[in-house]
Scaffold this active site. Structure first.
Site, PDB file in Angstrom:
ATOM      1  N   HIS A 137      -6.809  25.709  -3.473  1.00 19.36           N
ATOM      2  CA  HIS A 137      -6.838  25.584  -2.360  1.00 19.36           C
ATOM      3  C   HIS A 137      -7.550  24.739  -2.473  1.00 19.36           C
ATOM      4  O   HIS A 137      -7.689  24.216  -0.518  1.00 19.36           O
ATOM      5  CB  HIS A 137      -8.909  26.700  -2.153  1.00 19.36           C
ATOM      6  CG  HIS A 137      -9.621  25.976  -3.468  1.00 19.36           C
ATOM      7  ND1 HIS A 137      -9.778  26.590  -4.737  1.00 19.36           N
ATOM      8  CD2 HIS A 137      -9.962  24.536  -2.490  1.00 19.36           C
ATOM      9  CE1 HIS A 137     -10.669  25.056  -4.772  1.00 19.36           C
ATOM     10  NE2 HIS A 137     -11.222  24.484  -3.689  1.00 19.36           N
ATOM     11  N   ASP A 167      -5.846  30.055  -8.082  1.00 18.75           N
ATOM     12  CA  ASP A 167      -5.920  29.504  -7.482  1.00 18.75           C
ATOM     13  C   ASP A 167      -5.885  27.873  -8.655  1.00 18.75           C
ATOM     14  O   ASP A 167      -6.882  27.030  -8.866  1.00 18.75           O
ATOM     15  CB  ASP A 167      -7.451  29.388  -7.286  1.00 18.75           C
ATOM     16  CG  ASP A 167      -7.827  28.109  -6.585  1.00 18.75           C
ATOM     17  OD1 ASP A 167      -7.567  27.730  -5.213  1.00 18.75           O
ATOM     18  OD2 ASP A 167      -9.319  27.749  -6.994  1.00 18.75           O
ATOM     19  N   SER A 242     -12.957  20.221  -6.385  1.00 19.46           N
ATOM     20  CA  SER A 242     -12.419  21.009  -7.320  1.00 19.46           C
ATOM     21  C   SER A 242     -11.362  20.726  -7.417  1.00 19.46           C
ATOM     22  O   SER A 242     -10.797  19.759  -6.892  1.00 19.46           O
ATOM     23  CB  SER A 242     -12.331  21.536  -5.751  1.00 19.46           C
ATOM     24  OG  SER A 242     -13.374  22.418  -5.089  1.00 19.46           O
TER      25      SER A 242
END
Length: 496
Positions: A137, A167, A242
């Site tokens: 993402h 992901d 992230s």
């Protein structure tokens, strides 16, 4: 008077404690130790022992001495932080205006201009040649991805492999000298309560390190990815973290920080990381030059064990993965696996749920053999099943649809187990599926997605790509079609 007596008691206690080492040595040389003295009691108290009934283990005590009070994570951070990078992704978004194409408004206001969008995340160098692991993402739909290392250098990167369902994404950067790396550890060795560090770039403020513990393991259904086997930690993870590293006390990568549970957008102590064993398997697939992350194929599909199913099978509790279908010529059928069997263990590790089985299967290598502990006909049995590459089947060429139809711009093909796996579908699903879509096409405007299975168009059953291509060329303005998406049937009627 009471204060004076208390002061004298404390003074004598301190003198006795200071003389304790000499006294213990003298007693040890002259006679065996008998009853504990005041110095022994004070020493035990400082070490966290409360007497004969103390429950603290030998390694659990309060810090004893200045050196222990000043313990620090700094050496561990210096070792691992240089391998954590910043990832900058940018894309040019198409901006449309209701006045585009109108000569009058375009003369005064001009055409609408594309607008640049950017996102910020983190990544981890796992190979000295410049292989970086991050989250999908972070780089999703990016036209350009740049990587900035901890020493201030900036590199253009190439996307080697990406997978939305996991992901995860792997990037490649190049330099004249080897890059610092973090060794990938064994995430299965983690236990709840283990100390961990989270390193990343939250909110774009610069590289930041936070500490915490492993709060839980094998978390699922958190709304991120489909691996559903996350490490939960209370180490602070915020937007921008992230793709960053979750590090154990051995300086090894045990997870890729991926998501947080938050009502405010900031950390509240509930963060999730993708286990390192999955990261290792994904990075190996990228190094091997694969175009998608291949999972081992055994020719069987599974579903969850519900309380009702567990009761009917005589199980004490719902656990394992129920075999729902078996391909007649697949490895599972050859080993004796049958519909209705329940997989309880894989290579000696418990399979608590279908998510656990999917995760453990994905981390194994194609071409090896795995041992399944199975409940079959009320008895537990073991069977060895070969892990193979998903078959291509009778693969037909991909067809790009044209003409005046809602499907124009979509690339379609007939499903095979390998193609189904690539699109994240069940390997036993048949039909004609959308493989890819041109962004600026009617198919994209009407909302078609890769993985959609076209079942019927204007009364014609779609069983081959050629049939769909012919149906899409029909000379009509009215379109009625049926599409299967995620196991759901969608029916649409429109005029185009």
């Amino acid at each position: 008077m009471r204060a004076n007596r208390l002061s004298l008691v404390l003074l004598f206690a301190m003198m006795a404690f200071a003389a304790a080492p000499v006294a213990r040595q003298a007693l040890a040389e002259e006679a065996p130790k008998t009853d504990p003295g005041l110095s022994d009691v004070l020493t035990d108290l400082l070490h966290g022992v409360e007497g004969e009934n103390a429950t603290s283990g030998p390694d659990k005590r309060v810090p004893f001495g200045r050196e222990e009070v000043q313990l620090s994570f700094a050496p561990l951070v210096k070792q691992t932080a240089p391998a954590v990078v910043n990832v900058y992704a940018s894309q040019t978004a198409k901006v449309t205006s209701p006045f585009d194409g109108d000569p009058f408004f375009e003369e005064f206001f001009g055409r609408s201009q594309p607008r640049a969008q950017s996102s910020l995340g983190s990544g981890v160098l796992v190979d000295p040649t410049g292989i970086v692991v991050t989250n999908y993402h972070v780089i999703k739909d990016a036209d350009q991805v740049k990587v900035a290392t901890a020493d201030g250098r900036e590199f253009e990167s190439k996307v080697m492999l990406k997978d939305e369902t996991l992901d995860l994404a792997v990037l490649k950067i190049s330099a004249d000298k080897p890059f610092p790396v973090v060794a990938i550890g064994d995430s299965d060795a983690l236990e709840v309560g283990d100390l961990v560090l989270a390193i990343g770039n939250p909110f774009g403020v610069g590289q930041t390190t936070t500490s915490g513990i492993v709060s839980a393991l094998a978390r699922s259904h958190i709304g991120v990815a489909d691996s559903s086997f996350f490490i939960q930690t209370d180490a602070a993870i915020n937007p921008g973290n992230s793709g960053g590293a979750l590090i154990n006390m051995g300086g090894q990568l045990v997870g890729i920080n991926t998501a947080i549970y938050s009502r405010s957008g900031g950390s509240i102590g509930i963060g999730f990381a993708i286990p390192a064993n999955m990261v290792r398997a994904f990075a190996d697939a990228a190094k091997a030059g694969l175009d998608f992350f291949e999972r081992p194929y055994i020719g069987a599909e599974f579903e969850a064990v519900t309380p009702q199913i567990a009761e009917s099978l005589g199980m004490e509790k719902p656990a394992g993965a129920l075999v729902s279908s078996v391909e007649a010529t697949g490895p599972a059928a050859k080993a004796g696996l049958k519909p209705g069997d329940v997989v309880l263990q894989l290579n000696g590790k418990p399979v608590e749920s279908i998510e656990a089985l999917d995760y453990r299967m994905a981390t194994l290598s194609i071409g090896t053999t795995a041992n399944f502990a199975v409940l079959t006909k009320g008895q537990q049995a073991g069977m060895d099943i070969a892990l193979e590459r998903a078959p291509e089947g009778a693969k037909a060429a991909e067809v790009t649809l044209h003409g005046r139809s809602p499907f124009s711009g979509a690339k379609v093909a007939e499903l095979s187990p390998r193609l189904a796996q690539k699109l994240g579908l069940r390997t036993d699903v048949k039909g004609v599926t959308v493989v890819d879509i041109n962004r600026d096409s009617p198919a994209a405007d009407f909302g078609f997605q890769p993985g959609d299975i076209v079942r019927e168009v204007n009364g014609t059953t779609i069983d081959t790509a050629a049939t769909l291509a012919q149906a899409a060329q029909a000379d009509t303005r009215w379109w009625r079609f049926t599409v299967e998406r995620g196991g759901q049937i969608l029916r649409q009627v429109l005029r185009y």
